[in-house]
Enzyme design. Structure first.
Site, PDB file in Angstrom:
ATOM      1  N   GLU A 100      20.472  54.313 -30.929  1.00  0.00           N
ATOM      2  CA  GLU A 100      21.461  55.223 -30.349  1.00  0.00           C
ATOM      3  C   GLU A 100      20.754  56.449 -29.777  1.00  0.00           C
ATOM      4  O   GLU A 100      19.999  57.110 -30.484  1.00  0.00           O
ATOM      5  CB  GLU A 100      22.450  55.642 -31.447  1.00  0.00           C
TER       6      GLU A 100
ATOM      7  N   LYS B  77      31.508  55.156 -39.364  1.00  0.00           N
ATOM      8  CA  LYS B  77      30.411  55.916 -39.947  1.00  0.00           C
ATOM      9  C   LYS B  77      31.020  57.099 -40.703  1.00  0.00           C
ATOM     10  O   LYS B  77      31.880  57.806 -40.172  1.00  0.00           O
ATOM     11  CB  LYS B  77      29.411  56.380 -38.890  1.00  0.00           C
TER      12      LYS B  77
END
Length: 205
Positions: free
Chosen positions: A37, A126
């Site tokens: 990411e 998350k």
């Protein structure tokens, strides 16, 4: 639901530049990572992300983090980005990413936020910042979530404490400062990537 990669660790390369990205992303993938990411508050991410998609998209899930606007999702989809990670639950961002067939992992803290994200189509969650809540909190949150939802701990995860987040019910973790800090030498990235891979394999033996 099933997480898209065999190894459920997401490398978060906040602050990486287009010049640094090829070597550091390459080292992380060589160590065994399958998801990377690049946050949108990194310098010139508009160059880094498509370049990494072109170079490593066949080897790993290349994505963007700190995605906060649906318009950004459209831009990222055009770049070939496959993973969208957000700091919060923005229904518009989640729905747009799902429309484009992307894997979306929004940040949440409470059961209300978690279920709102799932209702919008998120395939994973998350818990952020995990270090502020602790493993016991995640364990309690997991008790009310559907069993098959992949939950990632993000924030304060190190090779030394990774096992405790997995024990709490997380499938894996997003790894930021302890894996990569802006400007660090490639040797440090290689060392930490290998340390995280080793810690994960030891924890799930």
């Amino acid at each position: 639901m099933r997480w898209q990669t065999e190894l459920p660790l997401i490398a978060i390369l906040r602050g990486i530049t287009p010049e640094e990205a090829p070597q550091h992303v390459g080292a992380i993938i060589a160590a065994g990572f399958q998801a990377v990411e690049i946050p949108l508050n990194s310098p010139n991410w508009q160059q880094s992300i498509p370049a990494m998609v072109d170079r490593y998209g066949d080897k790993a899930l290349i994505g963007a983090g700190t995605v906060t606007q649906p318009e950004q999702v459209v831009q990222l989809a055009q770049m070939g980005c496959k993973l969208i990670v957000t700091p919060n639950v923005n229904v518009g961002v989640i729905q747009r990413a799902v429309e484009y067939g992307m894997t979306v992992c929004p940040g949440c803290a409470t059961a209300t936020e978690a279920f709102a994200a799932l209702d919008a189509g998120a395939q994973a969650l998350k818990v952020f910042p995990s270090s502020a809540f602790g493993p016991e909190y995640i364990k309690a949150l997991k008790a009310v979530l559907p069993d098959d939802v992949p939950v990632f701990a993000v924030g304060g995860v190190t090779p030394e404490n990774l096992a405790q987040w997995l024990d709490a019910g997380c499938i894996g973790a997003g790894l930021g400062n302890d894996l990569y800090r802006a400007g660090q030498p490639l040797s440090r990235t290689e060392e930490q990537a290998q340390a995280f891979i080793h810690a994960y394999r030891e924890a799930v033996k």
